[in-house]
Design a protein around this motif. Sequence first.
Motif, PDB file in Angstrom:
ATOM      1  N   THR A  10       0.826  -1.199   0.000  1.00  0.00           N
ATOM      2  CA  THR A  10       0.000   0.000   0.000  1.00  0.00           C
ATOM      3  C   THR A  10       0.865   1.257   0.000  1.00  0.00           C
ATOM      4  O   THR A  10       0.616   2.196  -0.745  1.00  0.00           O
ATOM      5  CB  THR A  10      -0.912   0.009   1.245  1.00  0.00           C
ATOM      6  OG1 THR A  10      -1.623  -1.218   1.296  1.00  0.00           O
ATOM      7  CG2 THR A  10      -1.897   1.156   1.193  1.00  0.00           C
ATOM      8  N   LEU A  11       1.874   1.238   0.848  1.00  0.00           N
ATOM      9  CA  LEU A  11       2.757   2.396   0.980  1.00  0.00           C
ATOM     10  C   LEU A  11       3.457   2.697  -0.344  1.00  0.00           C
ATOM     11  O   LEU A  11       3.530   3.854  -0.782  1.00  0.00           O
ATOM     12  CB  LEU A  11       3.791   2.104   2.073  1.00  0.00           C
ATOM     13  CG  LEU A  11       4.601   3.305   2.562  1.00  0.00           C
ATOM     14  CD1 LEU A  11       3.682   4.295   3.243  1.00  0.00           C
ATOM     15  CD2 LEU A  11       5.677   2.842   3.535  1.00  0.00           C
ATOM     16  N   ILE A  12       3.946   1.646  -1.010  1.00  0.00           N
ATOM     17  CA  ILE A  12       4.661   1.838  -2.271  1.00  0.00           C
ATOM     18  C   ILE A  12       3.718   2.370  -3.356  1.00  0.00           C
ATOM     19  O   ILE A  12       4.053   3.295  -4.096  1.00  0.00           O
ATOM     20  CB  ILE A  12       5.332   0.515  -2.723  1.00  0.00           C
ATOM     21  CG1 ILE A  12       6.488   0.187  -1.758  1.00  0.00           C
ATOM     22  CG2 ILE A  12       5.864   0.624  -4.144  1.00  0.00           C
ATOM     23  CD1 ILE A  12       7.099  -1.172  -1.966  1.00  0.00           C
ATOM     24  N   ILE A  13       2.502   1.785  -3.414  1.00  0.00           N
ATOM     25  CA  ILE A  13       1.529   2.259  -4.397  1.00  0.00           C
ATOM     26  C   ILE A  13       1.225   3.741  -4.169  1.00  0.00           C
ATOM     27  O   ILE A  13       1.206   4.548  -5.108  1.00  0.00           O
ATOM     28  CB  ILE A  13       0.215   1.444  -4.318  1.00  0.00           C
ATOM     29  CG1 ILE A  13       0.448   0.026  -4.849  1.00  0.00           C
ATOM     30  CG2 ILE A  13      -0.903   2.120  -5.124  1.00  0.00           C
ATOM     31  CD1 ILE A  13      -0.734  -0.893  -4.683  1.00  0.00           C
ATOM     32  N   LEU A  14       1.013   4.109  -2.896  1.00  0.00           N
ATOM     33  CA  LEU A  14       0.673   5.497  -2.580  1.00  0.00           C
ATOM     34  C   LEU A  14       1.790   6.454  -2.984  1.00  0.00           C
ATOM     35  O   LEU A  14       1.540   7.508  -3.574  1.00  0.00           O
ATOM     36  CB  LEU A  14       0.383   5.645  -1.086  1.00  0.00           C
ATOM     37  CG  LEU A  14      -0.964   5.089  -0.608  1.00  0.00           C
ATOM     38  CD1 LEU A  14      -1.067   5.139   0.902  1.00  0.00           C
ATOM     39  CD2 LEU A  14      -2.100   5.890  -1.244  1.00  0.00           C
ATOM     40  N   LEU A  15       3.029   6.075  -2.688  1.00  0.00           N
ATOM     41  CA  LEU A  15       4.148   6.969  -3.002  1.00  0.00           C
ATOM     42  C   LEU A  15       4.356   7.082  -4.510  1.00  0.00           C
ATOM     43  O   LEU A  15       4.542   8.180  -5.042  1.00  0.00           O
ATOM     44  CB  LEU A  15       5.429   6.491  -2.310  1.00  0.00           C
ATOM     45  CG  LEU A  15       5.447   6.753  -0.793  1.00  0.00           C
ATOM     46  CD1 LEU A  15       6.714   6.187  -0.167  1.00  0.00           C
ATOM     47  CD2 LEU A  15       5.330   8.251  -0.496  1.00  0.00           C
ATOM     48  N   LEU A  16       4.292   5.942  -5.220  1.00  0.00           N
ATOM     49  CA  LEU A  16       4.485   5.963  -6.673  1.00  0.00           C
ATOM     50  C   LEU A  16       3.367   6.760  -7.360  1.00  0.00           C
ATOM     51  O   LEU A  16       3.630   7.593  -8.227  1.00  0.00           O
ATOM     52  CB  LEU A  16       4.541   4.540  -7.235  1.00  0.00           C
ATOM     53  CG  LEU A  16       5.844   3.781  -7.005  1.00  0.00           C
ATOM     54  CD1 LEU A  16       5.750   2.394  -7.628  1.00  0.00           C
ATOM     55  CD2 LEU A  16       7.028   4.547  -7.588  1.00  0.00           C
ATOM     56  N   ALA A  17       2.113   6.491  -6.952  1.00  0.00           N
ATOM     57  CA  ALA A  17       0.985   7.211  -7.536  1.00  0.00           C
ATOM     58  C   ALA A  17       1.119   8.705  -7.251  1.00  0.00           C
ATOM     59  O   ALA A  17       0.827   9.544  -8.103  1.00  0.00           O
ATOM     60  CB  ALA A  17      -0.338   6.678  -6.981  1.00  0.00           C
TER      61      ALA A  17
ATOM     62  N   LEU B  70      -4.416   8.650   3.648  1.00  0.00           N
ATOM     63  CA  LEU B  70      -4.099   8.386   2.244  1.00  0.00           C
ATOM     64  C   LEU B  70      -3.710   9.680   1.551  1.00  0.00           C
ATOM     65  O   LEU B  70      -2.736   9.738   0.800  1.00  0.00           O
ATOM     66  CB  LEU B  70      -5.315   7.772   1.534  1.00  0.00           C
ATOM     67  CG  LEU B  70      -5.731   6.366   1.955  1.00  0.00           C
ATOM     68  CD1 LEU B  70      -6.902   5.889   1.120  1.00  0.00           C
ATOM     69  CD2 LEU B  70      -4.558   5.413   1.784  1.00  0.00           C
ATOM     70  N   ALA B  71      -4.474  10.750   1.825  1.00  0.00           N
ATOM     71  CA  ALA B  71      -4.216  12.036   1.186  1.00  0.00           C
ATOM     72  C   ALA B  71      -2.818  12.540   1.525  1.00  0.00           C
ATOM     73  O   ALA B  71      -2.084  13.007   0.647  1.00  0.00           O
ATOM     74  CB  ALA B  71      -5.271  13.061   1.604  1.00  0.00           C
ATOM     75  N   LEU B  72      -2.437  12.413   2.801  1.00  0.00           N
ATOM     76  CA  LEU B  72      -1.139  12.923   3.237  1.00  0.00           C
ATOM     77  C   LEU B  72       0.010  12.162   2.568  1.00  0.00           C
ATOM     78  O   LEU B  72       0.986  12.754   2.113  1.00  0.00           O
ATOM     79  CB  LEU B  72      -1.030  12.824   4.759  1.00  0.00           C
ATOM     80  CG  LEU B  72      -0.046  13.818   5.371  1.00  0.00           C
ATOM     81  CD1 LEU B  72      -0.643  15.214   5.384  1.00  0.00           C
ATOM     82  CD2 LEU B  72       0.351  13.396   6.770  1.00  0.00           C
ATOM     83  N   LEU B  73      -0.124  10.823   2.511  1.00  0.00           N
ATOM     84  CA  LEU B  73       0.924  10.013   1.893  1.00  0.00           C
ATOM     85  C   LEU B  73       1.036  10.308   0.397  1.00  0.00           C
ATOM     86  O   LEU B  73       2.129  10.481  -0.135  1.00  0.00           O
ATOM     87  CB  LEU B  73       0.633   8.529   2.113  1.00  0.00           C
ATOM     88  CG  LEU B  73       1.018   8.012   3.497  1.00  0.00           C
ATOM     89  CD1 LEU B  73       0.433   6.631   3.736  1.00  0.00           C
ATOM     90  CD2 LEU B  73       2.545   7.966   3.623  1.00  0.00           C
ATOM     91  N   LEU B  74      -0.124  10.364  -0.261  1.00  0.00           N
ATOM     92  CA  LEU B  74      -0.128  10.678  -1.693  1.00  0.00           C
ATOM     93  C   LEU B  74       0.461  12.067  -1.929  1.00  0.00           C
ATOM     94  O   LEU B  74       1.271  12.271  -2.836  1.00  0.00           O
ATOM     95  CB  LEU B  74      -1.554  10.626  -2.242  1.00  0.00           C
ATOM     96  CG  LEU B  74      -2.122   9.256  -2.575  1.00  0.00           C
ATOM     97  CD1 LEU B  74      -3.624   9.327  -2.741  1.00  0.00           C
ATOM     98  CD2 LEU B  74      -1.478   8.726  -3.857  1.00  0.00           C
ATOM     99  N   ALA B  75       0.045  13.024  -1.096  1.00  0.00           N
ATOM    100  CA  ALA B  75       0.480  14.409  -1.289  1.00  0.00           C
ATOM    101  C   ALA B  75       1.989  14.560  -1.121  1.00  0.00           C
ATOM    102  O   ALA B  75       2.622  15.333  -1.846  1.00  0.00           O
ATOM    103  CB  ALA B  75      -0.260  15.336  -0.335  1.00  0.00           C
ATOM    104  N   SER B  76       2.579  13.788  -0.188  1.00  0.00           N
ATOM    105  CA  SER B  76       4.022  13.932   0.016  1.00  0.00           C
ATOM    106  C   SER B  76       4.775  13.511  -1.246  1.00  0.00           C
ATOM    107  O   SER B  76       5.739  14.170  -1.654  1.00  0.00           O
ATOM    108  CB  SER B  76       4.479  13.137   1.239  1.00  0.00           C
ATOM    109  OG  SER B  76       4.109  11.792   1.094  1.00  0.00           O
ATOM    110  N   GLY B  77       4.316  12.432  -1.892  1.00  0.00           N
ATOM    111  CA  GLY B  77       4.937  12.045  -3.157  1.00  0.00           C
ATOM    112  C   GLY B  77       4.620  13.046  -4.250  1.00  0.00           C
ATOM    113  O   GLY B  77       5.480  13.392  -5.061  1.00  0.00           O
TER     114      GLY B  77
END
Lengths: 127, 132
Positions: A10-17, B70-77
């Motif tokens: 999940t973490l990897i998907i979130l960071l890549l996306a 989820l928003a925070l993790l996505l936003a950091s990337g």
Amino acid sequence: MSFLPTNRRTLIILLLAGVATGLVNGLVGIGGGTIVIPALVFFLGVAQHQAHGTSLAVILPTSLTSALIYWYHGHLPISLTFIVALTGMVGAYIGARLMNLISPKNLRLLLGLFMIVAGVRMLWPSS
Amino acid sequence: MAIILALIGLLAGILSGLALGGGTLLVPSLVILMELTQHQAQAIALAAFLPISTVAIVTHYKNGNVKPRLALLLASGAIAGALVGATLAAHIPAPLLRKIFGLFLVFMGSYEVYNHRKAISKRKVQKERKKE
């Protein structure tokens, strides 16, 4: 850290996306939702309406970052932006109200066709 | 010119209120009708999105449709990606950036049309199943 998801996938998907979303957002200025929403819905099983809300919350700080860089390079016409933002807010209010009256499905098809035509037009060298 | 700009803003706003994404209409309109540079059009789309979406985010959040983690993790990337993407855009000449945008738009438009057709055929299958 209880805050981070325990699942590494999940973490990897979130960071890549996230990174892909940011790259597209910065490069072409639009379309962050096109990556965030499918990533949340198809890979993580988030409900469609929650994916939509979450994607907006992601794109706000992303767009702010991109906008600041465009501004820094002298590409942001402030007064024009002001007009678009004001009329855009009025339009968004109307649009949200219309949502209960019309189904955006066919409008989506129309917009898709417009995007193809406008996109092809932009591929042509400007006269 | 201000009237055309206001109309473009209004239409793009309506589309984003309908959750269809206003930028896809905004940027090409600004470039083709207002004759702005590709960089300027994209910058306006990015900056105008901020106040327009803020209201929507607050509404979605109140309805419990924002997942903060989820928003925070996505936003950091995404912020890291935006730093790279926007800096890259700043170093690309406007005519090339316009072409990149055009290609992206054709791709996204085709995806929308494809999705629409897929949804229609799915509905047909469901109807036929009911008949059986």
